[in-house]
Enzyme design. Structure first.
Site, PDB file in Angstrom:
ATOM      1  N   HIS A  69      46.681  -3.719  19.192  1.00 62.39           N
ATOM      2  CA  HIS A  69      46.897  -3.048  20.691  1.00 62.39           C
ATOM      3  C   HIS A  69      47.498  -1.854  20.279  1.00 62.39           C
ATOM      4  O   HIS A  69      48.197  -1.465  19.526  1.00 62.39           O
ATOM      5  CB  HIS A  69      47.803  -3.937  21.359  1.00 62.39           C
ATOM      6  CG  HIS A  69      47.064  -4.996  22.165  1.00 62.39           C
ATOM      7  ND1 HIS A  69      47.785  -6.365  22.457  1.00 62.39           N
ATOM      8  CD2 HIS A  69      45.899  -5.431  22.655  1.00 62.39           C
ATOM      9  CE1 HIS A  69      47.035  -7.236  22.695  1.00 62.39           C
ATOM     10  NE2 HIS A  69      46.155  -6.524  22.968  1.00 62.39           N
ATOM     11  N   CYS A  78      55.495  -5.381  24.550  1.00 64.39           N
ATOM     12  CA  CYS A  78      54.694  -6.514  24.795  1.00 64.39           C
ATOM     13  C   CYS A  78      55.346  -7.441  25.868  1.00 64.39           C
ATOM     14  O   CYS A  78      54.447  -8.170  26.663  1.00 64.39           O
ATOM     15  CB  CYS A  78      54.167  -7.392  23.727  1.00 64.39           C
ATOM     16  SG  CYS A  78      53.371  -6.374  22.286  1.00 64.39           S
TER      17      CYS A  78
END
Lengths: 268, 162
Positions: free
Chosen positions: A166, A262
Site C-alpha cells: 500500500h 493502517c
C-alpha cells in the site's frame, strides 16, 4: 477550532487468520491480548499527545482486518470513496465501512465492479493533490474516479515491491509539506515524480531497514507524528526538524502487515 | 494505416498521465518489448484536475509480441479502444458545446457507440467537433457554431479509431 477526527476500530476480533501479504507468513502466533493493549496505547497517544478526537466503529466477528480502518475509504471533506478490496477475505468489510460513513453524514461512492481500490491505504492527500499507489492492491483506474469525485488531481505511483503493498507503507506526507518516503519502493519514474513535486529540503528519505519496520506508516496530526517504535534514524530526523515524535509499539499488528497509519483513518 | 490486425492494436488511456509519467512509462515499455507505436492523438488536460487523453496504435512483428505488450500495459490503464464507448454530451444550446469536446487535426475514421462502430464522414481538417446521430447511426464533423441544441457531441478520445 474543532479537533482532528480519526476513525479506529477496536481489535476485539483481531487475529492473523489468513495470509494475503508477505508480512503475514512465517511469524510467531499473534498475541491477541498484547495486540489489544498495543491498540489502546495508540488510541491514547492520538488523544493525549496528538490532540485528536477518535471515533470508533463496531468490530465484526470474522473480519479481523476491519481494525485497519485506513483501508475503509478515501475521505475528502464529507465524501467517502468506499474501498473495493482485492482479496475475498476483506471484501465483506466494504458494506460495514459504508454503513459507518452514511450513519455519520457522509456521502458515499462505490467504485465500478472490477476496479480495486483500498482506500486511504493507497491514497494520501498531499497539499492539493493525492499521492496514490497502484498495482499491488489498487487499480490505476480508481485514480480517475478519485479525481472525478473530489476534483483533486492524482499523482499515480506504481508500487514495485510486494512487501510495500500500500502507498501508506511507502510514504507519509506531513501537514507542513515534508514527505517521509522510502525511495526503494518506487521505480525510476515514481522517484522522478516525487522529486519533481517535493523540493529536496522537504524530502525525508527512509532507509530500507527502517522502511521494513513500517517507519513510513506514520500518523501526522499538526506537528505530532505517531509511528512504530524502533526507527531511530527517522525519529531523530523528525525531532531535529521540530516534530513532536511519539513512538508506540504495534508489533502484533505488523504481523498482519500494518502499523500505526493502517490502524487509523482521518475523517475530519 | 496498419493493415495486419493480428499484430496491431488500437489503444487508449486517460488520466493524469503526464504528471505521473505514466505516459512515458507506456511508450518506453512498448519499445523495450520490441513493439512500435503510432501516436494518433494526445489531448493534454490544461487544468490540474483535467485529464489528458491518449489514442495510439501499437504494432509488433508477431501476435505473441502484441499479446505480451498488451498484458504489460494493462496495469497502466491502457485499454483497447473497442472496450470504451465514446463519451457523448448534448449541446446545451445552439453553438454551445462541452469545453472538452473532441477537436483535433487528426480525424478519426470511426466512433464506438452502444457497441457499434459508426463510420465518421470524411471532412477537411479544421477545428471541428464530432456530432453523433444515434437514430441515423452517423457521425459528422461540424464547426462548433453549427451544432444545434441537444445534438450529441463526442467528448475526449474514448471510443475513437483512426
Amino acid at each position: 477550532m474543532s479537533k482532528p477526527q480519526i476513525l479506529m476500530c477496536p481489535p476485539t476480533y483481531f487475529e492473523v487468520a489468513y495470509v494475503i501479504n508477505p508480512w503475514m507468513a512465517g511469524n510467531e502466533p499473534c498475541d491477541v491480548e498484547l495486540a489489544k493493549r498495543q491498540w489502546e496505547g495508540l488510541y491514547q497517544a492520538l488523544i493525549q499527545k496528538a490532540g485528536a478526537e477518535v471515533l470508533l466503529m463496531e468490530p465484526v466477528e470474522g473480519l479481523p482486518d476491519l481494525v485497519f480502518t485506513a483501508n475503509a475509504a478515501f475521505v475528502h471533506r464529507k465524501k467517502a470513496i468506499i474501498a473495493n478490496f482485492k482479496h475475498p477475505e476483506r471484501q465483506p468489510e466494504s458494506d460495514y465501512d459504508e454503513q459507518w460513513f452514511r450513519a455519520h453524514g457522509f456521502t458515499t461512492v462505490r467504485l465500478p465492479e472490477g476496479v480495486y481500490f483500498e482506500g486511504a491505504g493507497d491514497a494520501l492527500i498531499w497539499q492539493d493533490r493525492v499521492l496514490a499507489g497502484y498495482r499491488t492492491r489498487t487499480d490505476i483506474e480508481s485514480h480517475n474516479v478519485m479525481t472525478a469525485e473530489t476534483g483533486l488531481s492524482v499523482l499515480s505511483l506504481e508500487l514495485i515491491d510486494e512487501r510495500f503493498y500500500h502507498v501508506d507503507v511507502t510514504l507519509c506526507p506531513l501537514e507542513d509539506g515534508h514527505l517521509i518516503y522510502y525511495p526503494g519502493a518506487f521505480d525510476d519514474y515514481g522517484r522522478s515524480v516525487i522529486e519533481a513535486h517535493v523540493p529536496p529540503e522537504k524530502r525525508i528519505p527512509v532507509s530500507a531497514e527502517e522502511a521494513a519496520r513500517f517507519a513510513c506508516n506514520a500518523v501526522n496530526v499538526g506537528d505530532t507524528v505517531v509511528l512504530n517504535q524502533g526507527s531511530t534514524q527517522l525519529i531523530d530526523t523528525l525531532r531535529e526538524r521540530g516534530f513532536n515524535v511519539v513512538p508506540v509499539d504495534v508489533s502484533e499488528f505488523i504481523k498482519s502487515g500494518g502499523s500505526t497509519k493502517c490502524l487509523t483513518l482521518r475523517v475530519g | 494505416m496498419p493493415s495486419n490486425t493480428t499484430t496491431t492494436a488500437h489503444l487508449m488511456m486517460t488520466g493524469h498521465i503526464l504528471d505521473s509519467l505514466t505516459l512515458s512509462k507506456v511508450f518506453d515499455k512498448i519499445l523495450d518489448l520490441g513493439g512500435d507505436y503510432l501516436l494518433n492523438d494526445l489531448q493534454i488536460g490544461l487544468g490540474k484536475k483535467d485529464f489528458s487523453y491518449l489514442n495510439l496504435t501499437v504494432e509488433t512483428e508477431t501476435p505473441e509480441q502484441l499479446d505480451r505488450i498488451l498484458a504489460e500495459l494493462k496495469p497502466y490503464g491502457v485499454a483497447p479502444v473497442e472496450n470504451a464507448s465514446a463519451t457523448l454530451q448534448a449541446a446545451t444550446a445552439d453553438g454551445v458545446v462541452d469545453e472538452h469536446a473532441y477537436t483535433s487535426h487528426a480525424l478519426p475514421t470511426a466512433v464506438h457507440v452502444e457497441g457499434q462502430w459508426i463510420p465518421v464522414e470524411a471532412h477537411e481538417k479544421d477545428e471541428l467537433v464530432l456530432v453523433v446521430n444515434l437514430d441515423c447511426q452517423t457521425a459528422v464533423f461540424k464547426k462548433p457554431t453549427d451544432v444545434k441544441a441537444k445534438e450529441l457531441v463526442v467528448v475526449g478520445l474514448a471510443g475513437l479509431r483512426w
